[in-house]
Every structure is written in structure tokens, then in C-alpha cells.
Design a protein around this motif. Structure first.
Motif, PDB file in Angstrom:
ATOM      1  N   GLU A  69      -2.391 -49.118 -28.186  1.00  0.00           N
ATOM      2  CA  GLU A  69      -2.127 -49.664 -29.512  1.00  0.00           C
ATOM      3  C   GLU A  69      -3.167 -50.706 -29.928  1.00  0.00           C
ATOM      4  OE1 GLU A  69       1.807 -51.194 -29.502  1.00  0.00           O
ATOM      5  OE2 GLU A  69       2.761 -49.232 -29.208  1.00  0.00           O
ATOM      6  N   THR A  70      -3.858 -51.283 -28.953  1.00  0.00           N
ATOM      7  CA  THR A  70      -4.897 -52.270 -29.272  1.00  0.00           C
ATOM      8  C   THR A  70      -6.038 -51.630 -30.044  1.00  0.00           C
ATOM      9  OG1 THR A  70      -4.383 -53.624 -27.351  1.00  0.00           O
ATOM     10  CG2 THR A  70      -6.593 -53.859 -28.267  1.00  0.00           C
ATOM     11  N   GLY A  71      -6.325 -50.383 -29.727  1.00  0.00           N
ATOM     12  CA  GLY A  71      -7.430 -49.713 -30.399  1.00  0.00           C
ATOM     13  C   GLY A  71      -8.771 -50.191 -29.869  1.00  0.00           C
ATOM     14  N   GLU A  72      -9.799 -50.047 -30.676  1.00  0.00           N
ATOM     15  CA  GLU A  72     -11.154 -50.369 -30.234  1.00  0.00           C
ATOM     16  C   GLU A  72     -11.376 -51.880 -30.218  1.00  0.00           C
ATOM     17  OE1 GLU A  72     -15.806 -49.238 -31.326  1.00  0.00           O
ATOM     18  OE2 GLU A  72     -14.125 -48.297 -32.391  1.00  0.00           O
ATOM     19  N   LEU A  73     -11.979 -52.352 -29.136  1.00  0.00           N
ATOM     20  CA  LEU A  73     -12.391 -53.747 -29.017  1.00  0.00           C
ATOM     21  C   LEU A  73     -13.897 -53.810 -28.860  1.00  0.00           C
ATOM     22  CD1 LEU A  73      -9.853 -55.206 -26.391  1.00  0.00           C
ATOM     23  CD2 LEU A  73      -9.988 -55.830 -28.809  1.00  0.00           C
ATOM     24  N   SER A  74     -14.494 -54.894 -29.324  1.00  0.00           N
ATOM     25  CA  SER A  74     -15.879 -55.151 -28.961  1.00  0.00           C
ATOM     26  C   SER A  74     -15.966 -55.171 -27.442  1.00  0.00           C
ATOM     27  CB  SER A  74     -16.319 -56.509 -29.526  1.00  0.00           C
ATOM     28  OG  SER A  74     -17.428 -57.015 -28.828  1.00  0.00           O
ATOM     29  N   HIS A  75     -17.032 -54.609 -26.891  1.00  0.00           N
ATOM     30  CA  HIS A  75     -17.188 -54.589 -25.442  1.00  0.00           C
ATOM     31  C   HIS A  75     -17.247 -56.000 -24.873  1.00  0.00           C
ATOM     32  CE1 HIS A  75     -19.002 -50.256 -25.605  1.00  0.00           C
ATOM     33  NE2 HIS A  75     -17.735 -50.309 -25.961  1.00  0.00           N
ATOM     34  N   ARG A  76     -17.862 -56.908 -25.596  1.00  0.00           N
ATOM     35  CA  ARG A  76     -17.926 -58.294 -25.141  1.00  0.00           C
ATOM     36  C   ARG A  76     -16.536 -58.942 -25.182  1.00  0.00           C
ATOM     37  NH1 ARG A  76     -23.054 -60.889 -24.909  1.00  0.00           N
ATOM     38  NH2 ARG A  76     -24.758 -59.449 -25.392  1.00  0.00           N
ATOM     39  N   THR A  77     -15.779 -58.636 -26.221  1.00  0.00           N
ATOM     40  CA  THR A  77     -14.411 -59.159 -26.303  1.00  0.00           C
ATOM     41  C   THR A  77     -13.592 -58.682 -25.114  1.00  0.00           C
ATOM     42  OG1 THR A  77     -14.488 -59.212 -28.718  1.00  0.00           O
ATOM     43  CG2 THR A  77     -12.308 -59.202 -27.687  1.00  0.00           C
ATOM     44  N   GLU A  78     -13.690 -57.406 -24.810  1.00  0.00           N
ATOM     45  CA  GLU A  78     -12.955 -56.844 -23.686  1.00  0.00           C
ATOM     46  C   GLU A  78     -13.344 -57.541 -22.388  1.00  0.00           C
ATOM     47  OE1 GLU A  78     -12.206 -52.398 -23.157  1.00  0.00           O
ATOM     48  OE2 GLU A  78     -13.758 -52.787 -21.633  1.00  0.00           O
ATOM     49  N   ALA A  79     -14.643 -57.739 -22.174  1.00  0.00           N
ATOM     50  CA  ALA A  79     -15.111 -58.388 -20.948  1.00  0.00           C
ATOM     51  C   ALA A  79     -14.604 -59.822 -20.847  1.00  0.00           C
ATOM     52  CB  ALA A  79     -16.635 -58.355 -20.896  1.00  0.00           C
ATOM     53  N   LEU A  80     -14.592 -60.530 -21.965  1.00  0.00           N
ATOM     54  CA  LEU A  80     -14.131 -61.921 -21.952  1.00  0.00           C
ATOM     55  C   LEU A  80     -12.628 -62.014 -21.709  1.00  0.00           C
ATOM     56  CD1 LEU A  80     -16.321 -63.340 -24.857  1.00  0.00           C
ATOM     57  CD2 LEU A  80     -16.484 -63.951 -22.432  1.00  0.00           C
ATOM     58  N   LEU A  81     -11.868 -61.057 -22.208  1.00  0.00           N
ATOM     59  CA  LEU A  81     -10.430 -61.045 -21.938  1.00  0.00           C
ATOM     60  C   LEU A  81     -10.161 -60.830 -20.447  1.00  0.00           C
ATOM     61  CD1 LEU A  81      -9.200 -58.964 -25.002  1.00  0.00           C
ATOM     62  CD2 LEU A  81      -8.687 -61.366 -24.545  1.00  0.00           C
ATOM     63  N   TYR A  82     -10.905 -59.928 -19.838  1.00  0.00           N
ATOM     64  CA  TYR A  82     -10.769 -59.737 -18.394  1.00  0.00           C
ATOM     65  C   TYR A  82     -11.178 -60.990 -17.630  1.00  0.00           C
ATOM     66  CZ  TYR A  82      -9.670 -54.725 -18.352  1.00  0.00           C
ATOM     67  OH  TYR A  82      -9.039 -53.508 -18.484  1.00  0.00           O
ATOM     68  N   ALA A  83     -12.239 -61.648 -18.080  1.00  0.00           N
ATOM     69  CA  ALA A  83     -12.691 -62.874 -17.415  1.00  0.00           C
ATOM     70  C   ALA A  83     -11.628 -63.965 -17.515  1.00  0.00           C
ATOM     71  CB  ALA A  83     -14.009 -63.350 -18.019  1.00  0.00           C
ATOM     72  N   ALA A  84     -10.971 -64.066 -18.664  1.00  0.00           N
ATOM     73  CA  ALA A  84      -9.911 -65.063 -18.833  1.00  0.00           C
ATOM     74  C   ALA A  84      -8.757 -64.786 -17.877  1.00  0.00           C
ATOM     75  CB  ALA A  84      -9.420 -65.060 -20.278  1.00  0.00           C
TER      76      ALA A  84
END
Length: 220
Positions: A69-84
Motif C-alpha cells: 500500500e505504500t507504493g513507490e518510494l524514492s530509493h534514498r527514502t527507502e534506505a533512510l527508513l531502513y537505517a532509522a
């Protein structure tokens, strides 16, 4: 894709940090659970955990990064969410348990970010590693067990696919190759095993690989 520039590594002086990595359907969760149960039966203090999502904050981050349901994320956004998620996980869960001398067994850690967001998403891995290592204060597992499986086989074992699993086969092939590259670059801290054999035999091979590190683990 080349390996990231080596950054300073920190290994906990107490406890044992064991990580399970690998592609989808490799059986990481099963083997992490079996190892944890075995070590607990032998009297070790054990903490079984996972990424993303094993903190209150991480649970919400997991929903965002994995839900279709999130749909497409910026690749950098995705990486930062994982880092958090990793930052919260290390500070709240992993480091306190290691300080108590526990064997911490985690299903996924920094290598997943480097493989999925780096090799998979084609983010510059040198930049990405700096973010991931900063988020985790440079803490690395004493041993990373890579369960290797052909992506086509692994994905065939999955049920409903999350937003990472639905990526094309080529994406998952890049992920697999990068896990193997990371392991080949640091054989003292990695154990690569084929994930298509019998679960019991695989478990015994993992237990043997972990054995040399248990001298610094506390008893329950």
C-alpha cells in the motif's frame, strides 16, 4: 557492483552477535529460531530478534517499507527508513543484550541494506554503507550466516509478496550476488551455506560455525 570502502568495525567485547542473511525464501527465520532454541537449551542467555520492526518505532517503519500500500518510494527514502530502524534496533535491543553477555541472533542486519538498497536499487554502496554504519555505531556481527538460495527457488516458496519481494528476478539476483561478495571479502566473520538442503543438517552446520564464538557468551 564493487564492495564498499572498508570502514572501522566494532565487535562487542561481551556477548555474541550472530546475524542471518540471505534472499527471500532462504529459511533465515527458521534457522535463527532453531539456533536460538538450541543455545537456550544449552544454558546460554539468548535474544532472538529481527529487522526491520523489532522495536515500537521499527514496527511502524516496517509497515511503511514493506506494505504494498505504500507504493513507490524514492530509493534514498527507502534506505533512510531502513537505517532509522537499525539505529533504534541497535540502541534499544542489540547493545543492551550484548552488554549482558547474551547471544543475540538477528534475522537481517546491515548487509541486507547494502545488498537490497545498494546492489538491488543501485544506490552508491560506499555512500550507503557510511549511513548504515553510522546508524549502527559501526557494530558488526561476530558471525554472519549467509543462507544461499537461487532467487527463483526462494521466491517460489513465498506466499503473499511484500513491496520488496515483488521486484523482478534480476533485482533479487543482484542481491544474492552481493551477499556472496560480502562473505568472500571477510571469511573470518562469515559462513555461507546452501539453503536447499535438509533443515536439520543445515542447523548442525550453523551450530558448528557458531561454536568458536561462544566463549564470550553468558549463561542464563
Amino acid at each position: 557492483m564493487s564492495l564498499p570502502v572498508s570502514l572501522p568495525a566494532t565487535y562487542a567485547p561481551t556477548g555474541v552477535f550472530v546475524c542471518f542473511e540471505g534472499g527471500e525464501g532462504s529459511g533465515k527465520s527458521t534457522q535463527a529460531r532453531l539456533l536460538s532454541q538450541r543455545l537456550a537449551e544449552q544454558g546460554f542467555a539468548v535474544l532472538l530478534t529481527f529487522e526491520p520492526g523489532d522495536t515500537a518505532v521499527g514496527k511502524e517503519l516496517r509497515r511503511i517499507v514493506l506494505s504494498p500500500e505504500t507504493g513507490e518510494l524514492s530509493h534514498r527514502t527507502e534506505a533512510l527508513l531502513y537505517a532509522a530502524d537499525k539505529a533504534e534496533h541497535v540502541e534499544r535491543v542489540v547493545v543492551p543484550a550484548l552488554a549482558r553477555g547474551a547471544v543475540v541472533v538477528t534475522d537481517r542486519y546491515v548487509d541486507s541494506t547494502l545488498a537490497y538498497q545498494g546492489a538491488g536499487r543501485a544506490i552508491d554502496v560506499t555512500e550507503l554503507e557510511q549511513v548504515a554504519r553510522w546508524a549502527t555505531s559501526g557494530l558488526r556481527p561476530h558471525l554472519t550466516v549467509v543462507l544461499d538460495v537461487d532467487p527463483a527457488t526462494g521466491l517460489g516458496r513465498a506466499g503473499d509478496l511484500d513491496r520488496i519481494e515483488v521486484e523482478p528476478l534480476e533485482f533479487h539476483q543482484r542481491v544474492r550476488e552481493y551477499f556472496l561478495d560480502l562473505a568472500a571479502a571477510d571469511p573470518d566473520h562469515y559462513l555461507v551455506l546452501p539453503a536447499d538442503g535438509e533443515a536439520d543438517k543445515l542447523h548442525e552446520a550453523i551450530r558448528t560455525g557458531v561454536e568458536p564464538w561462544l566463549g564470550q557468551a553468558a549463561r542464563a
